[in-house]
Design an enzyme around this catalytic site. Structure first.
Site, PDB file in Angstrom:
ATOM      1  N   GLU A  62      12.832  18.763  81.197  1.00  0.00           N
ATOM      2  CA  GLU A  62      12.441  20.076  81.734  1.00  0.00           C
ATOM      3  C   GLU A  62      12.183  19.978  83.236  1.00  0.00           C
ATOM      4  O   GLU A  62      11.493  19.059  83.690  1.00  0.00           O
ATOM      5  CB  GLU A  62      11.181  20.542  80.997  1.00  0.00           C
ATOM      6  CG  GLU A  62      11.202  21.988  80.597  1.00  0.00           C
ATOM      7  CD  GLU A  62      12.281  22.315  79.564  1.00  0.00           C
ATOM      8  OE1 GLU A  62      13.357  22.792  79.963  1.00  0.00           O
ATOM      9  OE2 GLU A  62      12.030  22.104  78.363  1.00  0.00           O
ATOM     10  N   HIS A  63      12.747  20.927  83.964  1.00  0.00           N
ATOM     11  CA  HIS A  63      12.651  20.965  85.430  1.00  0.00           C
ATOM     12  C   HIS A  63      13.272  19.720  86.052  1.00  0.00           C
ATOM     13  O   HIS A  63      12.915  19.317  87.164  1.00  0.00           O
ATOM     14  CB  HIS A  63      11.211  21.170  85.904  1.00  0.00           C
ATOM     15  CG  HIS A  63      10.732  22.578  85.665  1.00  0.00           C
ATOM     16  ND1 HIS A  63      10.712  23.539  86.641  1.00  0.00           N
ATOM     17  CD2 HIS A  63      10.304  23.194  84.535  1.00  0.00           C
ATOM     18  CE1 HIS A  63      10.262  24.676  86.138  1.00  0.00           C
ATOM     19  NE2 HIS A  63      10.010  24.501  84.849  1.00  0.00           N
ATOM     20  N   GLY A  88      12.983  36.666  77.002  1.00  0.00           N
ATOM     21  CA  GLY A  88      11.675  36.204  77.477  1.00  0.00           C
ATOM     22  C   GLY A  88      11.055  35.133  76.605  1.00  0.00           C
ATOM     23  O   GLY A  88       9.881  34.795  76.762  1.00  0.00           O
ATOM     24  N   LEU A 112      14.534  30.981  75.588  1.00  0.00           N
ATOM     25  CA  LEU A 112      15.738  30.529  74.872  1.00  0.00           C
ATOM     26  C   LEU A 112      17.007  30.945  75.613  1.00  0.00           C
ATOM     27  O   LEU A 112      18.095  30.921  75.063  1.00  0.00           O
ATOM     28  CB  LEU A 112      15.744  31.080  73.443  1.00  0.00           C
ATOM     29  CG  LEU A 112      14.558  30.605  72.588  1.00  0.00           C
ATOM     30  CD1 LEU A 112      14.567  31.297  71.225  1.00  0.00           C
ATOM     31  CD2 LEU A 112      14.590  29.083  72.403  1.00  0.00           C
ATOM     32  N   SER A 157      19.547  34.917  79.161  1.00  0.00           N
ATOM     33  CA  SER A 157      20.368  35.178  80.349  1.00  0.00           C
ATOM     34  C   SER A 157      21.650  34.351  80.335  1.00  0.00           C
ATOM     35  O   SER A 157      22.740  34.878  80.589  1.00  0.00           O
ATOM     36  CB  SER A 157      19.568  34.908  81.621  1.00  0.00           C
ATOM     37  OG  SER A 157      19.006  33.621  81.597  1.00  0.00           O
ATOM     38  N   ASP A 213      21.055  25.721  81.463  1.00  0.00           N
ATOM     39  CA  ASP A 213      21.208  26.753  80.434  1.00  0.00           C
ATOM     40  C   ASP A 213      22.669  27.166  80.273  1.00  0.00           C
ATOM     41  O   ASP A 213      23.176  27.318  79.154  1.00  0.00           O
ATOM     42  CB  ASP A 213      20.363  27.978  80.786  1.00  0.00           C
ATOM     43  CG  ASP A 213      18.903  27.625  81.015  1.00  0.00           C
ATOM     44  OD1 ASP A 213      18.472  26.547  80.580  1.00  0.00           O
ATOM     45  OD2 ASP A 213      18.201  28.435  81.642  1.00  0.00           O
ATOM     46  N   TYR A 219       7.928  29.081  89.130  1.00  0.00           N
ATOM     47  CA  TYR A 219       9.170  28.302  89.056  1.00  0.00           C
ATOM     48  C   TYR A 219       9.635  27.917  90.461  1.00  0.00           C
ATOM     49  O   TYR A 219       9.950  26.767  90.748  1.00  0.00           O
ATOM     50  CB  TYR A 219      10.244  29.121  88.324  1.00  0.00           C
ATOM     51  CG  TYR A 219      11.503  28.347  88.017  1.00  0.00           C
ATOM     52  CD1 TYR A 219      11.691  27.753  86.771  1.00  0.00           C
ATOM     53  CD2 TYR A 219      12.502  28.195  88.973  1.00  0.00           C
ATOM     54  CE1 TYR A 219      12.851  27.036  86.489  1.00  0.00           C
ATOM     55  CE2 TYR A 219      13.655  27.482  88.701  1.00  0.00           C
ATOM     56  CZ  TYR A 219      13.826  26.911  87.458  1.00  0.00           C
ATOM     57  OH  TYR A 219      14.976  26.198  87.187  1.00  0.00           O
TER      58      TYR A 219
HETATM   59  C1  GLA Z   1      14.861  27.515  83.161  1.00  0.00           C
HETATM   60  C2  GLA Z   1      16.040  27.358  84.126  1.00  0.00           C
HETATM   61  C3  GLA Z   1      16.729  26.015  83.943  1.00  0.00           C
HETATM   62  C4  GLA Z   1      15.725  24.874  83.951  1.00  0.00           C
HETATM   63  C5  GLA Z   1      14.550  25.171  83.038  1.00  0.00           C
HETATM   64  C6  GLA Z   1      13.471  24.125  83.141  1.00  0.00           C
HETATM   65  O1  GLA Z   1      15.339  27.581  81.856  1.00  0.00           O
HETATM   66  O2  GLA Z   1      16.975  28.389  83.915  1.00  0.00           O
HETATM   67  O3  GLA Z   1      17.713  25.853  84.921  1.00  0.00           O
HETATM   68  O4  GLA Z   1      15.307  24.599  85.262  1.00  0.00           O
HETATM   69  O5  GLA Z   1      13.970  26.423  83.310  1.00  0.00           O
HETATM   70  O6  GLA Z   1      13.907  22.923  82.628  1.00  0.00           O
END
Ligand code: GLA
Length: 379
Positions: free
Chosen positions: A21-22, A119, A122, A125, A169, A221
C-alpha cells in the site's frame, strides 16, 4: 440511450489489494487482485463527433464534442458531474497518448453500470477507466495493449479527474486473472501472475466496507505522496523503491520523525510484498497472515492512514478467526480485507457488525470477493 442495440459491451473489475500500500507511486511493488464485481459499459456509435455518457451513478447525462475534450481537461472539469470526468477523461487520455485527432474517430454513446461499491477502497474508478478504455480502444481501432490502456486510465485519473494516484488499480483491473494476484513492479511495469489458491486452502477473502468515505483527490493522500518524495530526495535516491530496510538506520539520522516513519512504512511494505509472493509460492495462503497484520500495523502507526473504523474491523476479524487482516487501498476510510477460513466467515461478519455497533459506528457492509478476470469484451 438511443434505444438501439449497443455496438458492444465491455467490462472491467474493481480490485482489492492483498498487500503493498502506497508503494506504487514510490516505484515499488504491489500485489492486488481483480474482484468479481465489475463495471459494464455499453457503447453505441454516433455520427456527429460527440461523446455522451450516462450511468447508474446518477440520472445526469454528460455530453461534449470530442474536439472539446482538450478544453474541458483539466481546467473546466467542473463543467461535468464528477463521475463523468472518469469516462470523458479516458477518451481524452486515449486521444492524447496516441496523438489520434478527435475528428478521426467516431462519436460514441456510453452507458455505464457498476457493481463495484463507490468509496469502498475497491477502485470503482479503475473499473470505469478499464471498461471505457477497452471499449474505445476497440471501437476506435487504437491497437493499444492492456498495459497501455492501464496507463491511459492513470493519466485520466491524474490529469482529468485530478487525483494524484499511482498505477496499481488500473493494472489490476486490466490484467487480473481468476484465482490469482498480479505481482507488479511499478517501475518497470513488469507483472507476474501469483496463484492465490484461496478456495483450495478453504479460505475466503472477506471485505469489511466501513462506509467511511474517502477521496484521493484531496488532503491526506497528496500529503503522504509529498512526504515520500521529500524522503527520497533527502536520501538521494530517485524513489523510495531504491532503499531497503538496511538503509533505515541512516534514514533515521537524516529525516525528521514524521518523514522517517512515512519512509519506513514504504520500505518495509515493499519488503512485505516480496515476502508475501515468496510465502504464497512456497507455503500457500494460510502462511501470509502475519504479513497482512504487519502491513496494517505499519499503515496505522507509521503511515497514519488508518481510521478507528478500519482498526476496529481488522481487530474484530482477527479475534473472530481471520488468519490475517488489513486495510486495503488508499486509506482514510474505505475497506479492510480479512483472510478467513470458510467456517469462520459468519463469525467474522457478526464480530465486525457487533464491534461497530459497540463503538457507535455506522454498520459496515461485509461481503466476500473472489479473485477474478480483468477487463474483457462481454458482448
Ligand atoms: C489508491 C491509489 C493507488 C494506490 C493506493 C494505495 O488506491 O489509486 O494508486 O496508491 O491508493 O496503495
Amino acid at each position: 440511450m438511443t434505444g438501439a442495440d449497443p455496438a458492444g459491451v465491455w467490462s472491467s473489475p474493481g480490485r482489492a489489494n492483498l498487500i503493498g500500500e502506497h508503494t506504487d507511486y514510490n516505484d515499488g511493488f504491489v500485489l492486488p487482485f481483480a474482484i468479481d464485481r465489475r463495471t459494464f459499459v455499453a457503447l453505441d456509435t454516433r455520427e456527429d463527433g460527440r461523446i455522451r455518457v450516462a450511468s447508474t451513478f446518477d440520472g445526469a447525462v454528460a455530453e461534449v464534442a470530442l474536439d472539446e475534450l482538450d478544453d474541458l481537461f483539466p481546467d473546466r472539469r467542473g463543467d461535468v458531474p464528477e463521475w463523468a470526468t472518469y469516462p470523458l477523461g479516458v477518451a481524452w487520455a486515449l486521444l492524447r497518448t496516441t496523438g489520434v485527432a478527435a475528428d478521426a474517430v467516431t462519436g460514441v454513446d456510453l452507458a455505464i453500470a457498476s457493481e463495484v461499491p463507490v468509496g469502498a477502497g475497491l477502485s470503482s474508478s479503475a473499473a470505469i477507466e478499464g471498461s471505457v478504455a477497452s471499449a474505445l480502444n476497440e471501437t476506435w481501432g487504437l491497437g493499444l495493449d492492456r498495459v497501455a490502456l492501464a496507463q491511459a486510465g492513470r493519466l485520466a485519473e491524474n490529469e482529468a479527474v485530478g487525483a494524484p494516484t499511482g498505477i496499481m488499480d488500473q493494472m489490476a483491473s486490466m490484467l487480473g486473472q481468476p484465482d490469482a494476484a498480479i505481482f507488479l513492479d511499478c517501475r518497470s511495469l513488469d507483472t507476474d501472475v501469483v496463484d492465490l489458491g484461496f478456495a483450495e486452502a478453504g479460505l475466503a477473502l472477506v471485505v469489511i466496507d466501513t462506509q467511511v468515505e474517502h477521496s484521493h483527490a484531496t488532503g491526506g493522500y497528496r500529503e503522504r505522496r509529498a512526504a515520500c518524495e521529500l524522503g527520497a530526495r533527502t536520501m538521494g535516491v530517485p524513489a523510495l523503491r531504491d532503499l531497503t530496510v538496511d538503509d533505515l538506520p541512516r534514514a533515521a539520522t537524516l529525516l525528521d520523525d514524521v518523514t522517517f516513519r512515512r519512509v519506513r512504512h514504504v520500505v518495509t511494505e515493499d519488503q512485505r510484498v516480496l515476502d508475501t509472493v515468496r510465502v504464497l509460492r512456497e507455503e500457500g495462503p494460510r502462511a501470509i497472515g502475519d504479513l497482512l497484520v504487519a502491513s496494517h500495523a505499519s499503515m496505522r502507526d507509521d503511515f497514519e492512514i488508518s481510521v478507528p473504523e478500519l482498526d476496529t474491523a481488522v481487530e474484530a476479524a482477527l479475534r473472530a478467526g481471520a488468519i490475517g487482516a488489513r486495510m486495503t487501498g488508499g486509506g482514510f476510510g474505505g475497506a479492510a480485507i480479512a483472510l478467513v477460513p470458510h467456517a469462520d466467515v459468519q463469525a467474522v461478519t457478526d464480530a465486525a457488525a457487533a464491534a461497530f455497533e459497540a463503538s457507535g459506528f455506522r454498520a459496515p457492509h461485509v461481503f466476500t470477493v473472489t479473485p477474478s478476470a480483468g477487463a474483457r469484451r462481454d458482448a
